[in-house]
Design an enzyme around this catalytic site. Sequence first.
Site: not given
Ligand code: GLN
Length: 467
Positions: A67, A142, A166
């Site tokens: 990532k 994400s 995410s």
């Molecule tokens: N979707 C959540 C956010 O936007 C979690 C994102 C994540 O786990 N990095 O914060």
Amino acid sequence: MELYKLGIKAAREGLEKGDFTSAEIVESLYKRYNEVNPEIGAYLYFDIDHALELAKASPKAVPIAIKDLINVKGQPCTCASKILKGYLSPYDATVISNLKKNSFIPCGRVNMDEFAMGSSTENSALGVTRNPYDLTRVPGGSSGGSAAAVGGDMCIAALGSDTGGSIRQPASFCNCVGIKPSYGRVSRYGVTAFASSLDQVGPMTKSVEDAAVLLGALAGCDQMDGTTPEVPVPDYAKLLERASMKGVKIGVAKEYFDVTGLDPEVKRITDEALKKCEEAGAELVEVSLPHTEYAMAVYYIIAPAEASANLARFDGVRYGHRSSEAVDVYSLYTKSRAEGFGPEVKRRIIIGTFVLSSGYQDAYYTQALKVRTLIKRDFDEAFKKCDCLLTPCAPTPAFKFKELQDPLTMYLNDLFTIPSSLAGVCASAVPAGFTNNTKLPVGVQFICPGYEEGRLLSISKAFEDIC
Ligand code: GLN
């Protein structure tokens, strides 16, 4: 079989027997990348020369997609943001050195929501990633690039990161296994911070066994990250040999089932998952986590608050993008940040600075910390009655691009993953079936107490075996 289709276990067996070399796997992945990445967009950067060089130096190593918020020495690390354009990592993150020590090598960088803020990868400033199961839909986020790369057979396995879901939500959308380790189980040294009291790096793989092997390589105490305690790392892969559903007490919490917005197909698949576990010898136990309803509100105070502090370092001076319009120091900061950050990141910074500002801190931030403790206690209580919880992973299967326009609706996609993140416990996403009409993959989530990754993986494997 084409080598790009392999998971970690099969790749290691073949490498051991001398059926093929690491460089051959890298070549096969690169061919696949050239064929399908223009359409799927999982990778931002496939470093073929570097990967081949590493593969030749360790001919039995398995390549892993990374990532784009994890530093690999000499490579770009953009966090899918324009503000980090041109930045090259000066060092390897601990997870990368750990991978290398355990016969893995990084092969390329995969897309994500900008600074990991989002649930669809639509917030990437660097390109679109499509769901390999339906190109008209998002891969989740994400860690959408990681999930699309695993689900689309563009890598053997990938690293993702999870702050509020995410790893798990994109794993569910793309038919992968994903593990969000307990807070502190995996070092974050060299991992760009979003919300430091929540962030964790974890594996995204084609099977639970692969996740166990990869987590074993990543986990452990690190001198460079003070949040990683000296808790020994068990041989996770070995624990799976005895995996069974017999006698496992599975907690079923109504707060995760009586929910508006829960897609009926996701509900059906989760109910069937519970039934399969019961048939295989598990006992279903009713539990309650009464403070779950506050988790979203608490997360959207704490995560932006921490993000606003973490992202202060991107100032046009030290990293990446520097505005050419600046006339003095102040305008260098403001213009570089205005030009460099995308709309969701700006929204989070504004919320974060607001909830921390004097006069509001006690009303929002301090209050949120207190409620976070109550959420954590709910889990402690629930785990007195059961070995794990089984819940839906995300309320919906993969949705279409631009389907969730309003930020709040997008935030709600993490309804089921956020509470366990706030509690710091460990959780997995495991493929559980496909929707009837749209044929989209759906995963379920298992949640175990902190530092019980061995138990989590065993239960997840037992589920995979009966699914
Ligand atoms: N979707 C959540 C956010 O936007 C979690 C994102 C994540 O786990 N990095 O914060």
